[in-house]
Design a protein around this motif. Sequence first.
Motif, PDB file in Angstrom:
ATOM      1  N   ILE A  22       0.836  -1.205   0.000  1.00  0.00           N
ATOM      2  CA  ILE A  22       0.000   0.000   0.000  1.00  0.00           C
ATOM      3  C   ILE A  22       0.870   1.255   0.000  1.00  0.00           C
ATOM      4  O   ILE A  22       0.610   2.200  -0.764  1.00  0.00           O
ATOM      5  CB  ILE A  22      -0.964  -0.010   1.205  1.00  0.00           C
ATOM      6  N   GLU A  23       1.912   1.274   0.833  1.00  0.00           N
ATOM      7  CA  GLU A  23       2.782   2.448   0.884  1.00  0.00           C
ATOM      8  C   GLU A  23       3.512   2.650  -0.441  1.00  0.00           C
ATOM      9  O   GLU A  23       3.632   3.767  -0.935  1.00  0.00           O
ATOM     10  CB  GLU A  23       3.771   2.327   2.038  1.00  0.00           C
ATOM     11  N   GLU A  24       4.006   1.557  -1.043  1.00  0.00           N
ATOM     12  CA  GLU A  24       4.696   1.664  -2.328  1.00  0.00           C
ATOM     13  C   GLU A  24       3.752   2.159  -3.407  1.00  0.00           C
ATOM     14  O   GLU A  24       4.103   3.029  -4.217  1.00  0.00           O
ATOM     15  CB  GLU A  24       5.294   0.305  -2.722  1.00  0.00           C
ATOM     16  N   PHE A 111      -1.097   9.123   7.118  1.00  0.00           N
ATOM     17  CA  PHE A 111      -1.528   7.757   6.801  1.00  0.00           C
ATOM     18  C   PHE A 111      -1.340   6.843   8.014  1.00  0.00           C
ATOM     19  O   PHE A 111      -2.237   6.085   8.377  1.00  0.00           O
ATOM     20  CB  PHE A 111      -0.754   7.214   5.597  1.00  0.00           C
ATOM     21  N   HIS A 112      -0.197   6.936   8.669  1.00  0.00           N
ATOM     22  CA  HIS A 112       0.081   6.095   9.834  1.00  0.00           C
ATOM     23  C   HIS A 112      -0.865   6.414  10.994  1.00  0.00           C
ATOM     24  O   HIS A 112      -1.336   5.506  11.683  1.00  0.00           O
ATOM     25  CB  HIS A 112       1.545   6.216  10.266  1.00  0.00           C
ATOM     26  N   VAL A 116      -3.462   3.743  12.712  1.00  0.00           N
ATOM     27  CA  VAL A 116      -3.488   3.432  14.140  1.00  0.00           C
ATOM     28  C   VAL A 116      -4.870   3.721  14.721  1.00  0.00           C
ATOM     29  O   VAL A 116      -5.407   2.912  15.491  1.00  0.00           O
ATOM     30  CB  VAL A 116      -2.388   4.205  14.900  1.00  0.00           C
ATOM     31  N   LYS A 117      -5.457   4.847  14.352  1.00  0.00           N
ATOM     32  CA  LYS A 117      -6.798   5.169  14.849  1.00  0.00           C
ATOM     33  C   LYS A 117      -7.794   4.084  14.463  1.00  0.00           C
ATOM     34  O   LYS A 117      -8.631   3.673  15.264  1.00  0.00           O
ATOM     35  CB  LYS A 117      -7.256   6.531  14.317  1.00  0.00           C
ATOM     36  N   ARG A 118      -7.693   3.604  13.233  1.00  0.00           N
ATOM     37  CA  ARG A 118      -8.601   2.542  12.777  1.00  0.00           C
ATOM     38  C   ARG A 118      -8.332   1.241  13.527  1.00  0.00           C
ATOM     39  O   ARG A 118      -9.253   0.485  13.844  1.00  0.00           O
ATOM     40  CB  ARG A 118      -8.431   2.349  11.274  1.00  0.00           C
TER      41      ARG A 118
END
Length: 153
Positions: A22-24, A111-112, A116-118
Motif C-alpha cells: 500500500i505504501e509503495e 496515513f500512519h 493506528v486510529k482505525r
Amino acid sequence: MSHSIEEINSYLVSIFNELLDIEEEALRNSEFSDLSIREMHTLEAIGMYSEHTSSEVAKKLNITAGTLSVAINTLVHKDYVIRKRMENDRRVIRLGLTKKGKLVYRLHEKFHRQMVKRTIEGMDELEVNALVRGLDNLHGFLDELVENIEKRD
C-alpha cells in the motif's frame, strides 16, 4: 493457544506485506513517485522536527553509514534532504528535510495516524493497553534478533 499463534502470525505476515504494498503504491501514484518506500523510511528516520547526524539515522535504520551515505546522496539530489554543517564544528554534518521532504513526511505520518486510529477503533483502554504490551513484546524480540545479528558480524 496454538490456534492463536497461527492466527496472529498470519495477521502479522499479511499486515506487513500489505502495508509495504500500500505504501509503495501510494508513493507510485503521487507527486512523490520518485521515492521508494526505503527512501521514505529514511526520511522518517531523519525526522521532521530536529536534525540528526548520519550515524544517528543509520543506527535507527540498522544500516551501515556507507549504505546511508548512498541513500542520502540520492535524497539530496531529489531535493528531499539537506546536509547542514555545524557552525561550531564544520566536520559535523546534520541531516534535515527540505520543504518537499517535510511535505511527504507529513502525508506519510497522516496515513500512519489514520491506520493506528482505525486499529484501536472500538477498543477500550484495557484492550489498547494489551495491544501496546503485545507490540512492545514483539519490538523487544526483534531488537534482540538485530543485536544477535550485529554480534555475529
